[in-house]
Design a protein around this motif. Structure first.
Motif, mmCIF file in Angstrom:
data_model
loop_
_atom_site.group_PDB
_atom_site.id
_atom_site.type_symbol
_atom_site.label_atom_id
_atom_site.label_comp_id
_atom_site.label_asym_id
_atom_site.label_seq_id
_atom_site.Cartn_x
_atom_site.Cartn_y
_atom_site.Cartn_z
ATOM 1 N N PRO A 228 0.839 -1.199 0.000
ATOM 2 C CA PRO A 228 0.000 0.000 0.000
ATOM 3 C C PRO A 228 0.876 1.252 0.000
ATOM 4 C CG PRO A 228 0.152 -0.876 2.216
ATOM 5 C CD PRO A 228 0.890 -1.845 1.321
ATOM 6 N N ALA A 229 0.489 2.239 -0.775
ATOM 7 C CA ALA A 229 1.177 3.531 -0.708
ATOM 8 C C ALA A 229 0.463 4.374 0.332
ATOM 9 C CB ALA A 229 1.148 4.221 -2.068
ATOM 10 N N MET A 230 1.214 4.785 1.351
ATOM 11 C CA MET A 230 0.621 5.527 2.451
ATOM 12 C C MET A 230 1.331 6.874 2.599
ATOM 13 S SD MET A 230 -1.551 3.271 3.594
ATOM 14 C CE MET A 230 -2.068 4.463 4.814
ATOM 15 N N ALA A 231 0.581 7.867 3.052
ATOM 16 C CA ALA A 231 1.193 9.178 3.302
ATOM 17 C C ALA A 231 0.439 9.839 4.437
ATOM 18 C CB ALA A 231 1.126 10.053 2.051
ATOM 19 N N VAL A 232 1.099 10.762 5.103
ATOM 20 C CA VAL A 232 0.449 11.471 6.204
ATOM 21 C C VAL A 232 0.792 12.951 6.103
ATOM 22 C CG1 VAL A 232 2.332 11.024 7.839
ATOM 23 C CG2 VAL A 232 0.047 11.467 8.708
ATOM 24 N N THR A 233 -0.211 13.771 6.401
ATOM 25 C CA THR A 233 0.021 15.219 6.376
ATOM 26 C C THR A 233 0.473 15.691 7.745
ATOM 27 O OG1 THR A 233 -2.177 15.879 7.126
ATOM 28 C CG2 THR A 233 -1.902 15.450 4.760
ATOM 29 N N GLU A 234 0.928 16.911 7.774
ATOM 30 C CA GLU A 234 1.170 17.579 9.048
ATOM 31 C C GLU A 234 -0.157 17.648 9.822
ATOM 32 O OE1 GLU A 234 2.308 21.535 7.783
ATOM 33 O OE2 GLU A 234 0.841 21.356 6.190
ATOM 34 N N PRO A 235 -0.104 17.866 11.130
ATOM 35 C CA PRO A 235 -1.364 17.990 11.881
ATOM 36 C C PRO A 235 -2.157 19.213 11.401
ATOM 37 C CG PRO A 235 0.515 17.735 13.366
ATOM 38 C CD PRO A 235 1.064 17.987 11.997
ATOM 39 N N LEU A 236 -3.473 19.021 11.205
ATOM 40 C CA LEU A 236 -4.354 20.101 10.768
ATOM 41 C C LEU A 236 -5.486 20.228 11.785
ATOM 42 C CD1 LEU A 236 -4.629 19.015 7.018
ATOM 43 C CD2 LEU A 236 -3.216 20.854 7.951
ATOM 44 N N PRO A 237 -6.132 21.381 11.816
ATOM 45 C CA PRO A 237 -7.299 21.501 12.708
ATOM 46 C C PRO A 237 -8.312 20.409 12.361
ATOM 47 C CG PRO A 237 -6.707 23.632 11.765
ATOM 48 C CD PRO A 237 -5.851 22.619 11.077
ATOM 49 N N MET A 238 -8.962 19.862 13.376
ATOM 50 C CA MET A 238 -9.881 18.751 13.130
ATOM 51 C C MET A 238 -11.035 19.216 12.247
ATOM 52 S SD MET A 238 -8.465 16.233 14.672
ATOM 53 C CE MET A 238 -9.697 14.938 14.682
ATOM 54 N N PHE A 239 -11.272 18.496 11.162
ATOM 55 C CA PHE A 239 -12.438 18.827 10.332
ATOM 56 C C PHE A 239 -13.118 17.592 9.764
ATOM 57 C CE2 PHE A 239 -11.190 17.991 5.920
ATOM 58 C CZ PHE A 239 -9.811 17.828 6.040
ATOM 59 N N LEU A 240 -12.439 16.456 9.810
ATOM 60 C CA LEU A 240 -12.957 15.259 9.136
ATOM 61 C C LEU A 240 -13.413 14.256 10.185
ATOM 62 C CD1 LEU A 240 -13.351 13.712 6.488
ATOM 63 C CD2 LEU A 240 -10.980 12.934 6.695
ATOM 64 N N ILE A 303 4.156 15.072 5.278
ATOM 65 C CA ILE A 303 5.405 15.054 6.038
ATOM 66 C C ILE A 303 6.076 13.689 6.009
ATOM 67 C CG2 ILE A 303 4.740 16.953 7.554
ATOM 68 C CD1 ILE A 303 4.200 14.937 9.766
ATOM 69 N N ARG A 304 5.353 12.654 5.587
ATOM 70 C CA ARG A 304 5.944 11.330 5.647
ATOM 71 C C ARG A 304 5.160 10.395 4.735
ATOM 72 N NH1 ARG A 304 5.041 7.982 9.747
ATOM 73 N NH2 ARG A 304 3.871 9.630 10.769
ATOM 74 N N THR A 305 5.844 9.451 4.139
ATOM 75 C CA THR A 305 5.184 8.403 3.372
ATOM 76 C C THR A 305 5.763 7.061 3.811
ATOM 77 O OG1 THR A 305 6.814 8.389 1.582
ATOM 78 C CG2 THR A 305 5.000 9.941 1.374
ATOM 79 N N TRP A 306 5.029 5.989 3.565
ATOM 80 C CA TRP A 306 5.564 4.672 3.912
ATOM 81 C C TRP A 306 4.773 3.597 3.184
ATOM 82 C CZ3 TRP A 306 2.227 7.377 6.921
ATOM 83 C CH2 TRP A 306 1.106 6.711 7.429
ATOM 84 N N SER A 307 5.254 2.409 3.290
ATOM 85 C CA SER A 307 4.536 1.275 2.742
ATOM 86 C C SER A 307 4.858 0.047 3.572
ATOM 87 C CB SER A 307 4.910 1.061 1.272
ATOM 88 O OG SER A 307 4.137 0.012 0.726
#
Lengths: 377, 474
Positions: A228-240, A303-307
């Motif tokens: 799986p291609a995974m990625a994560v963003t920087e922390p954002l204000p909660m909206f989802l 900020i980061r990706t992984w698999s």
């Protein structure tokens, strides 16, 4: 030094310390069965620990729903079971429709799954815009499963192994399986020169690496590795509020308690048999699709990706059954990128198969015979 | 390979190593691509101010002004012979291509490379101190960059704390700075450490003289120097107001409005990691570093390493290593090179390596840092992770390796990807598990090397979406 190599006897030996193997070890201990688990790296370090963390029943094939429902009950009591909440949240899982055909597919899934009490709620039009102001214009509607959710696989999977260990399972990490023999009565497992294990029952929970063991006992399956291609963003204000999927496949996305958005979709790149990474094409596609679905992400940063490495079977259904060739051998692998939610229930089923020879949950669809063409006669 | 084969040689980093590498390749008829994250070349050590700034080199680089100027002139003179791409962050490497993010236009693109010289440099090594995240605490390198790049000081009453040659260099630069007072130099290394290194440093009298001169100048100008100290805490509410330190017998409090903090430098190794270079433990540098031979060849054919990114040896060594790596690249691709020059550079690098090792002995990391770090000490500022959380994780879960510690605690999961916190985290994990620090490993590098915006404009999506990928959402 090699004189210290004694043979350890156990009731059940497990190969693989992912969420499936660790859950099986825990379930067996709760039945009072002596169990020893071999993990070639660290428990939960592979697919079980690097996946997206979706804890979802919605969208599964109907054949998996009994197992998923059983898992749903276990997840409800997860903290009591493993001593940590693993950031598990019944936040809801929302499957997005981008076309009328997608909406119809979601409607028919709702109808087909009616017996399973998923509580699916279809949204579209004004109610969709009102409830999901953060959703981009590509979304026409979707289906919400309010009791599905998300968890942190990095925490849950290793915690299951620790819980099994606390319950008395012998867990050997960094212990690759070098050889398995069967003497007609028992399995004999060897790792290096110093560890040998004898057990009448062997659980094959080796994930993407399970194929060799199955093949050795005459049950080759067309198992392939997926990443799986995974990625994560920087922390954002909660909206989802919900974990998101997309009908027909695309990206999937959730916002962790810390505020980071965890995104997956597309394929990573295998570096070798052990390691994989997200690749640039997948990262770019994730970014484009994420902005389409959630325009607020436009100015966010990855900020980061992984698999990781997962075992896939052609029909995307696992193998979960007793071996037809070697009594005492029990398979639980090939979850095709969708095993995280099922894992704790699969562990219980494997424990039932080991102790009673049958499962109280229907698993006929997961028999290994469906690959009979691959099994030499 | 013949000498007529066009070689797309790429150099990452336009510091001393990268510029000398580019010069060498150009002198042998290649037209290398030189990529640099900064707007103007020179690296950190010879960082150039914005073009319209008018401070003279002597004011910016002190005794190293001539070297800095020579290097800048070299780069300026190469413009027609190389493809120089500034403002370009390399954020990923995959399949023989680098991914670049061009800062001013916020666009990303790929660049195919043949042979590749990685001269990615270094950043400060930080051993956190209670209170180190207060506004007014800078790394020593950042304190120096503020002077070199913007001509401004980090404060008016400054304490410089930690250890390493940079500690004294920055102290001298700040003490010379109009309107700024250096309240003290607080060195965690002992005088005995520095005396013990003198014999080895005698081999390089210029470096020794520079250091001694710096210390003498500080003394002559009334700057207190305390050695063998241990930082206790940085105090302040909205901003730094004082530092408390111990001399072993008693604690002292010293008022200040800014602190420069650092324990030497750490190599920037993420790109080498993404290129799949093999890493080895370097006892001298107390770090896992990408392996390379004397010429700079890494374990990956076609990938060369030079400068502080391959191990901390300083700017002079970086110039030699850049040239040496370029000669190795040329020779490996069938070009005729001056073998005598190559041997001379290797000899010089050998000498400078011994000097570097002597300097490491003169300014050792405080061996008791981890044991003395209080549980409440914040290590990972992106994710708010304390030393106590790391210790608890090791104790409660048996985590004994850095990637497992990261997974369970979030250390290194923030924007810095461990560049700031990982080394200190490894020290804490080693202390908590009673193992040597080399055995707790290092965080695996992962793209992006630095954060990239999602709205990256790219042509990769059209041909890159993986149609075969199964639909799934877990």
């Amino acid at each position: 030094m090699s004189s210290s190599s004694r043979i350890i006897a156990t009731d059940v030996a497990i190969v693989g310390g992912g969420i499936v193997g660790a859950s099986a070890a825990l379930a067996l201990r709760r039945k009072g069965v002596d169990v020893l688990l071999l993990e070639h790296d660290l428990c939960g370090a592979r697919a079980s620990g690097v996946n997206y963390g979706g804890v979802r029943r919605q969208g599964r094939p109907l054949s998996q729903l009994p197992l998923a429902q059983r898992a749903h009950q276990i997840w409800a009591d997860l903290p009591a079971l493993i001593g940590t909440d693993g950031e598990y949240l019944r936040s809801g899982h929302f499957k997005i429709a981008r076309s009328q055909a997608d909406l119809q597919a979601l409607e028919s899934y709702q109808a087909l799954s009616r017996d399973f009490d998923l509580g699916l709620e279809l949204l579209s039009g004004a109610s969709l815009r009102q409830r999901c102001p953060w959703l981009g214009s590509h979304a026409l509607g979707g289906s919400l499963c309010p009791q599905d959710g998300q968890a942190n696989p990095r925490l849950v999977s290793p915690a299951l192994a620790r819980a099994a260990q606390r319950a008395g399972a012998r867990i050997h990490e960094r212990t690759p399986l070098d050889e398995v023999l069967h003497d007609g009565r028992q399995f004999l497992l060897r790792s290096g020169r110093h560890l040998q294990v004898r057990a009448p029952v062997l659980l094959n929970c080796a994930g993407a690496w399970a194929g060799a063991l199955a093949a050795q006992f005459g049950e080759a399956v067309p198992l392939r590795s997926g990443h799986p291609a995974m990625a994560v963003t920087e922390p954002l204000p909660m909206f989802l509020p919900w974990s998101l999927g997309v009908e027909g496949g695309s990206i999937y996305c959730r916002q962790a308690a810390r505020g980071n958005l965890v995104l997956g979709g597309g394929s990573g790149l295998a570096l070798d048999a052990e390691r994989a990474r997200s690749q640039r094409s997948a990262i770019a596609a994730l970014a484009v699709q994420a902005i389409e679905l959630l325009p607020a992400l436009r100015n966010a940063h990855f900020i980061r990706t992984w698999s990781g490495t997962e075992g896939y079977l052609p029909d995307h259904q696992p193998v979960l059954c007793q071996s037809r060739r070697r009594p005492g051998l029990i398979h639980g692998f090939g979850f095709s990128g969708a095993g995280f939610q099922l894992g704790p229930a699969v562990g219980e089923v494997l424990a039932e198969l080991a102790c009673d020879g049958r499962s109280s949950t229907p698993i006929e669809a997961f028999a290994i015979e469906r690959f009979a063409a691959h099994i030499p006669t | 390979m013949t000498s007529t084969t066009p070689l797309q040689a790429v150099i990452v980093g336009a510091g001393p190593a990268g510029i000398r590498a580019a010069q060498t390749l150009a002198a042998h008829g290649l037209r290398p691509v030189l990529i640099d994250e900064a707007a103007r070349g020179g690296g950190q050590v010879y960082r150039r101010p914005p073009a319209h700034f008018q401070r003279p080199p002597r004011a910016l680089y002190g005794s190293q002004a001539a070297r800095a100027t020579a290097l800048h002139r070299t780069l300026d003179g190469l413009q027609a012979q190389i493809d120089y791409q500034s403002d370009s962050l390399v954020w990923n490497a995959e399949g023989g291509q680098l991914d670049l993010l061009h800062g001013p236009t916020q666009t990303t693109r790929t660049l195919r490379y043949g042979p590749l010289i990685v001269a990615s440099g270094a950043t400060d090594r930080v051993l956190p101190v209670p209170g180190w995240t207060l506004p007014g605490v800078y790394t020593l390198g950042a304190a120096q960059v503020a002077l070199k790049f913007q001509g401004c000081a980090i404060g008016r009453n400054v304490v410089l704390m930690g250890t390493g040659p940079l500690l004294y260099l920055v102290a001298c630069q700040y003490a010379r700075c109009a309107g700024t007072r250096v309240a003290a130099v607080l060195d965690t290394a002992r005088r005995a450490d520095q005396l013990a290194a003198v014999p080895a440093l005698l081999a390089e009298p210029a470096i020794l003289a520079r250091g001694l001169h710096c210390v003498a100048w500080l003394r002559a100008h009334g700057v207190p120097i305390h050695r063998g100290i241990r930082p206790v805490r940085v105090q302040g509410d909205a901003r730094v107001s004082a530092v408390v330190w111990s001399d072993g017998a008693q604690q002292h409090r010293l008022a200040c409005d800014a602190i420069g903090l650092g324990h030497g430098l750490r190599s920037e190794t993420q790109l080498a990691d993404l290129l799949d270079c093999r890493f080895v433990w370097s006892p001298a540098e107390h770090a896992h570093l990408p392996a390379h031979d004397a010429a700079g060849r890494s374990s990956v054919p076609g990938v060369y390493l030079a400068g502080d990114g391959a191990g901390i040896m300083g700017a002079d060594a970086a110039e030699c290593a850049g040239e040496r790596a370029a000669l190795a690249l040329l020779a490996d691709h069938g070009r005729a090179v001056d073998g005598a020059r190559a041997r001379q550079l290797e000899r010089r690098l050998g000498q400078l390596r011994r000097v570097g090792q002597a300097l490491a002995r003169a300014f050792p990391l405080p061996a008791d840092w981890a044991a003395q770090a209080p549980d409440a000490l914040l290590l990972c500022r992106c994710e708010n992770i304390t030393a106590g959380q790391l210790r608890a994780c090791a104790r409660e879960t048996g985590a004994d390796e850095m990637n497992r510690l990261k997974a369970l605690t979030r250390i290194g999961m923030g924007r810095c990807q461990g560049r700031i916190c990982a080394l200190a985290g490894a020290e804490i994990l080693a202390q908590a598990t009673g193992r040597p620090v080399e055995q707790v490993g290092r965080l695996r590098g992962q793209a992006p090397i630095k954060p990239i915006p999602l709205h990256l404009q790219t042509q990769q999506v059209a041909d890159g979406t993986d149609a075969a990928a199964p639909p799934r959402d877990e």
